[in-house]
Design an enzyme around this catalytic site. Sequence first.
Site, mmCIF file in Angstrom:
data_model
loop_
_atom_site.group_PDB
_atom_site.id
_atom_site.type_symbol
_atom_site.label_atom_id
_atom_site.label_comp_id
_atom_site.label_asym_id
_atom_site.label_seq_id
_atom_site.Cartn_x
_atom_site.Cartn_y
_atom_site.Cartn_z
ATOM 1 N N TYR A 1 0.841 -1.200 0.000
ATOM 2 C CA TYR A 1 0.000 0.000 0.000
ATOM 3 C C TYR A 1 0.867 1.239 0.000
ATOM 4 O O TYR A 1 1.860 1.299 0.726
ATOM 5 C CB TYR A 1 -0.915 0.023 1.233
ATOM 6 C CG TYR A 1 -2.361 -0.038 0.818
ATOM 7 C CD1 TYR A 1 -2.954 1.073 0.222
ATOM 8 C CD2 TYR A 1 -3.106 -1.195 0.965
ATOM 9 C CE1 TYR A 1 -4.273 1.021 -0.211
ATOM 10 C CE2 TYR A 1 -4.418 -1.252 0.532
ATOM 11 C CZ TYR A 1 -5.000 -0.137 -0.054
ATOM 12 O OH TYR A 1 -6.295 -0.197 -0.492
ATOM 13 N N GLU B 1 -0.614 4.891 -0.614
ATOM 14 C CA GLU B 1 -1.404 6.070 -0.957
ATOM 15 C C GLU B 1 -0.536 7.325 -0.904
ATOM 16 O O GLU B 1 0.254 7.496 0.021
ATOM 17 C CB GLU B 1 -2.579 6.223 0.020
ATOM 18 C CG GLU B 1 -3.687 5.223 -0.255
ATOM 19 C CD GLU B 1 -4.802 5.294 0.779
ATOM 20 O OE1 GLU B 1 -4.635 5.977 1.801
ATOM 21 O OE2 GLU B 1 -5.844 4.654 0.542
ATOM 22 N N ASP C 1 -6.624 11.665 -25.952
ATOM 23 C CA ASP C 1 -6.701 10.343 -25.332
ATOM 24 C C ASP C 1 -6.098 9.393 -26.364
ATOM 25 O O ASP C 1 -6.757 8.996 -27.320
ATOM 26 C CB ASP C 1 -8.163 10.005 -25.027
ATOM 27 C CG ASP C 1 -8.335 8.584 -24.502
ATOM 28 O OD1 ASP C 1 -7.340 7.827 -24.488
ATOM 29 O OD2 ASP C 1 -9.468 8.228 -24.121
ATOM 30 N N THR D 1 -4.119 4.480 -22.162
ATOM 31 C CA THR D 1 -4.002 3.159 -21.549
ATOM 32 C C THR D 1 -2.578 2.685 -21.806
ATOM 33 O O THR D 1 -1.862 3.267 -22.627
ATOM 34 C CB THR D 1 -4.936 2.134 -22.219
ATOM 35 O OG1 THR D 1 -4.632 2.098 -23.617
ATOM 36 C CG2 THR D 1 -6.396 2.490 -22.042
ATOM 37 N N LYS E 1 -2.709 -1.435 -24.746
ATOM 38 C CA LYS E 1 -3.095 -1.606 -26.156
ATOM 39 C C LYS E 1 -1.808 -1.657 -26.970
ATOM 40 O O LYS E 1 -1.003 -2.546 -26.733
ATOM 41 C CB LYS E 1 -4.099 -0.532 -26.550
ATOM 42 C CG LYS E 1 -5.404 -0.684 -25.736
ATOM 43 C CD LYS E 1 -6.458 0.364 -26.026
ATOM 44 C CE LYS E 1 -7.673 0.155 -25.135
ATOM 45 N NZ LYS E 1 -8.668 1.248 -25.277
ATOM 46 N N ARG F 1 -2.456 -3.883 -17.902
ATOM 47 C CA ARG F 1 -3.614 -2.985 -17.913
ATOM 48 C C ARG F 1 -3.409 -1.877 -16.881
ATOM 49 O O ARG F 1 -3.328 -2.148 -15.679
ATOM 50 C CB ARG F 1 -4.890 -3.745 -17.561
ATOM 51 C CG ARG F 1 -5.136 -4.972 -18.364
ATOM 52 C CD ARG F 1 -6.528 -5.507 -18.127
ATOM 53 N NE ARG F 1 -7.427 -4.936 -19.090
ATOM 54 C CZ ARG F 1 -7.571 -5.405 -20.328
ATOM 55 N NH1 ARG F 1 -6.900 -6.462 -20.744
ATOM 56 N NH2 ARG F 1 -8.392 -4.817 -21.166
HETATM 57 C C1 LIG Z 1 -9.686 1.616 -24.500
HETATM 58 C C2 LIG Z 1 -9.934 3.065 -24.385
HETATM 59 C C3 LIG Z 1 -10.177 3.678 -23.144
HETATM 60 C C4 LIG Z 1 -10.496 2.921 -21.876
HETATM 61 O O1 LIG Z 1 -9.596 2.065 -21.395
HETATM 62 P P1 LIG Z 1 -10.009 0.977 -20.281
HETATM 63 O O2 LIG Z 1 -8.673 0.507 -19.828
HETATM 64 O O3 LIG Z 1 -10.828 -0.029 -21.008
HETATM 65 O O4 LIG Z 1 -10.770 1.676 -19.222
HETATM 66 C C5 LIG Z 1 -10.279 5.060 -23.097
HETATM 67 N N1 LIG Z 1 -10.154 5.785 -24.199
HETATM 68 C C6 LIG Z 1 -9.957 5.257 -25.415
HETATM 69 C C7 LIG Z 1 -9.822 6.145 -26.602
HETATM 70 C C8 LIG Z 1 -9.842 3.868 -25.547
HETATM 71 O O5 LIG Z 1 -9.686 3.347 -26.766
#
Ligand SMILES: *Cc1c(COP(=O)(O)O)cnc(C)c1O
Length: 484
Positions: free
Chosen positions: A75, A77, A230, A256, A259, A265
């Site tokens: 932990y 925080e 994003d 993220t 991907k 993750r």
């Molecule tokens: C996949 C994705 C997310 C969310 O990611 P999670 O890990 O599934 O919460 C946010 N924004 C975009 C553009 C994405 O493609």
Amino acid sequence: MANSTQGDGGLPTAELWASHNSMVMEPLDSNDPEVHSIIKKEKQRQRLGLELIASENFASRAVLEALGSCMNNKYSEGYPGQRYYGGTEFVDELERLCQKRALQAYRLDPQKWGVNVQPYSGSPANFPVYTALGDPHGRIMGLDLPDGGHLTHGFMTEKKKISATSVFFESMPYKVNPKTGYIDYDRLEENARLFHPKLIIAGVSCYSRNLDYARMRKIADANSAYLMADMAHISGLVAAGVVPSPFDHCDVVSTTTHKTLRGCRAGMIFYRKGTRSVDPKTGKETLYNLESLINQAVFPGLQGGPHNHAIAGVAVALRQAMTPEFRAYQQQVVANCKALSAALMELGYDIVTGSSNLLILLDLRSRGTDGGRAERVLELCSIACNKNTCPGDISALRPSGLRFGTPALTSRGFRQDDFHMVARYIHRGIELTLRVQKDMSPKATLKEFKEKLEEEKYQKELKALKEEVEAFAATFPLPGLPVL
Ligand SMILES: *Cc1c(COP(=O)(O)O)cnc(C)c1O
């Protein structure tokens, strides 16, 4: 039961305690054969299938080792140097290393950019940005979900506010041109002038072209709005420099890490520091104050203790992201996507706008079928992809397209020729879809279609194609841990 195992005063007997002490040391296969066997089956599914879901990837062995480590237990925080717990010297070292690598991987000057590596995933990386930058009910514009945006960018329907972003903030979407499939920046500009957003989001989940960040910067500036990218889907491509970087134009960049970046993750938020603007008349500087706003929004605003095991996995992925091998991987992802797109077009398919990145959107309308039916047939043949709306689709309930991405199979070593094979398997699946459809009333529902696939003649055909697909996929290695 409980009593027979209890000794004096409700305390465990020596025997039960010895058994407890060996339980926590036992490997998964003997300790929990049920979960162990599910994981084994999933691994086999991953090995034998053609994984074309654009958001998925196969994390490397080193990433998974870090993720499965004792860092899970700690932990912490707060932030490095300011924690609410003791014993944090090594997690501090880890989080600082992860931050440093994150800035390096995107070639960012630490004087001008900072990063928060604590978000649990992509969605929890976006929401704190909204709460940091806007007041409750502040105005946000993001690409509409049916047009390729993400849920978290403010999705709502006529009937219902679906995403919390649209519940707690006022969201107005921008859209693609239904004829061309490209983002309609002119309309975004017009609508922004009327709506006065506080934040514009440049980010996509299903859009196969690069975004015009410079144009969006101008629109944001004209409205004194923040511009956030994003880059969830493209973060690996950005790190490798194979697509334009959002960092050149944005105030905040969220992502993220699982991907194209190919980590575990998690999520990250990059924010600008230093001068935001200089008044041309007075020369007076306005500074960014994003650092404390965003850090406080993540913790204590929305999250508790950071997932230190995930931060360890992300740090490992970021180190890999700075290697020539990773750059080669991302170049191959894009080359494979072009190869898949070209092969499908040669087979007579329509690809929405073509592609400059990791994914394509196949429009099935001219073929006389739709995404839901084709997705189901392909799934039964071990080809994983997802149905998606196409520009101009009337009903979001019957999406006419399929989204295919190349990151996962490229991690398994696929090159262009292999994707020509993949295109042929997809084609055979879609041909089968059409044959089944011809065998039924044109008004049949998706449910009836799925039931029709249960018929023996179709089961046989599906099984034959599945076996071929699996024999092909099995020849490629699968990154990850040696056993599970
Ligand atoms: C996949 C994705 C997310 C969310 O990611 P999670 O890990 O599934 O919460 C946010 N924004 C975009 C553009 C994405 O493609």
